[in-house]
Write an enzyme that holds these catalytic residues in place. Structure first.
Site, PDB file in Angstrom:
ATOM      1  N   GLY A   1     -10.437  14.954 -35.136  1.00 36.05           N
ATOM      2  CA  GLY A   1      -9.559  15.450 -34.074  1.00 36.05           C
ATOM      3  C   GLY A   1      -8.989  14.294 -33.282  1.00 36.05           C
TER       4      GLY A   1
ATOM      5  N   ASP B   1     -15.147  19.652 -15.394  1.00 35.07           N
ATOM      6  CA  ASP B   1     -14.029  19.947 -16.297  1.00 35.07           C
ATOM      7  C   ASP B   1     -14.467  20.895 -17.398  1.00 35.07           C
ATOM      8  OD1 ASP B   1     -11.542  17.904 -18.040  1.00 35.07           O
ATOM      9  OD2 ASP B   1     -11.473  19.875 -17.087  1.00 35.07           O
TER      10      ASP B   1
END
Ligand SMILES: CCc1cccc(CC)c1NC(=O)n1cc2c(c1)/C(=N\C(=O)c1ccc(N3CCN(C)CC3)cc1)N=N2
Length: 309
Positions: free
Chosen positions: A43, A159
């Site tokens: 990724g 987050d």
């Protein structure tokens, strides 16, 4: 067992005669790129790419995250990268992606990360649109366990969102990307980038004098995550201006297909006042979690019969 304090620092490992155990202190090994066989790209993110990798001598499979130094410098995120390394290296929990080590060469920083075999959670969520309640509840239970561990170490992630959660080979969730995590309490204003959806009110409109927030920010995000798992979109999703306003006012509606128990948990997490958010211990004991996570009553009865307690 021995008292850790008596152990001198240069000892790497020792045999404890009494319990005939080997207490292995993590020997800080020097890593370098030649130690790894690089596999397929897994990724890429804003500041890095991640590859499947295998450590040659042990055959250990891991994920190698490569960050370009010049991009880090231009993006002014050196501090975050340093924090990500410092914080994640000291964490060890089944639902927290492990950072085994790091090294760098003239132009790149390399993070040796745990390999999560089933990839990015948000891709699963987009593909399935939304998760059935039993799956959402098990995922939230795992996230609550991970957050409880982080908060005990006074680390707040700040987050928490599907994009930062990976799925292990057995379907277990792994919180990753500690770039925004800090040691609480944090009374510095940090410019946040990326989606606003997960930000709690106290980070959206910190009072002028006291932009002081604590781990409770992760409780709000857990509420947003629960909602998104069950509904397939974030509760305050709108234009950036409207999202901020709806967050600041806690304006959201939960669709009718969401069960009353799940709705109850979401409402107890998405509370404007950080102090009034349900604590993680209560999340883990919430009826919606118990209903989907504890093996059936009979099963647990069977356990208690067999152990006789
Ligand atoms: C550099 C990339 C990045 C930027 C920012 C934040 C993050 C954390 C989420 C990351 N990723 C990161 O750090 N990552 C650390 C990692 C990691 C990413 C990873 N696995 C995967 O990315 C992955 C992707 C797809 C996959 N398959 C997809 C197709 N399926 C049929 C089979 C399974 C299987 C594994 N393991 N440790």
């Amino acid at each position: 067992a021995s008292t850790a304090g008596s152990r001198t620092s240069e000892e790497a490992a020792r045999i404890d005669r009494k319990s005939n155990q080997i207490y292995q202190q993590p020997v800080v090994k020097q890593f370098h790129l030649g130690m790894f066989e690089i596999g397929r790209p897994l990724g890429k993110g804003k500041f890095g790419r991640v590859y499947l990798a295998r450590e040659r001598s042990s055959g250990f499979v891991c994920a190698l995250k490569v960050l370009m130094k010049n991009e880090i410098q231009q993006g002014k995120v050196e501090k975050q990268v340093r924090r990500e390394i410092e914080i994640q290296s000291n964490l060890r929990h089944p639902n927290v992606l492990q950072l085994y080590g790091h090294f760098h060469d003239s132009s790149r920083i390399f993070l040796i990360l745990e390999f999560a075999g089933k990839g990015e959670l948000y891709k699963h969520l987009r593909k399935e649109n939304r998760f059935p309640e039993w799956k959402a509840a098990q995922y939230i239970a795992q996230m609550a366990a991970a957050l409880k561990y982080l908060h005990k170490k006074h680390v707040m992630h700040r987050d928490i969102k599907p994009e930062n959660i990976l799925v292990g080979i057995h379907g277990e969730l792994k919180i990753s990307d500690f770039g925004w995590s800090v040691h609480a309490p944090n009374n510095r204003r940090n410019t946040m980038c990326g989606t606003l959806d997960y930000l709690p009110p106290e980070m959206i409109k910190p009072g002028a004098q006291d932009n002081y927030y604590t781990e409770k920010v992760d409780l709000w995000s857990l509420g947003v995550l629960t909602y998104e798992f069950l509904v397939g979109e974030a509760p305050f999703e709108d234009t950036p201006v409207m999202t901020q306003r709806r967050i600041a006012r806690g304006e959201m509606t939960v669709p009718n297909f969401v069960s009353p128990e799940a709705k109850d948990l979401i409402r107890r997490l998405l509370v404007l006042d950080p102090e009034k958010r349900i604590p993680l211990e209560q999340v883990q004991k919430h009826p919606w979690i118990i209903k989907h996570c504890v093996k059936g009553e009979r099963a647990s009865m069977r356990d208690s019969k067999s152990t006789g307690n």
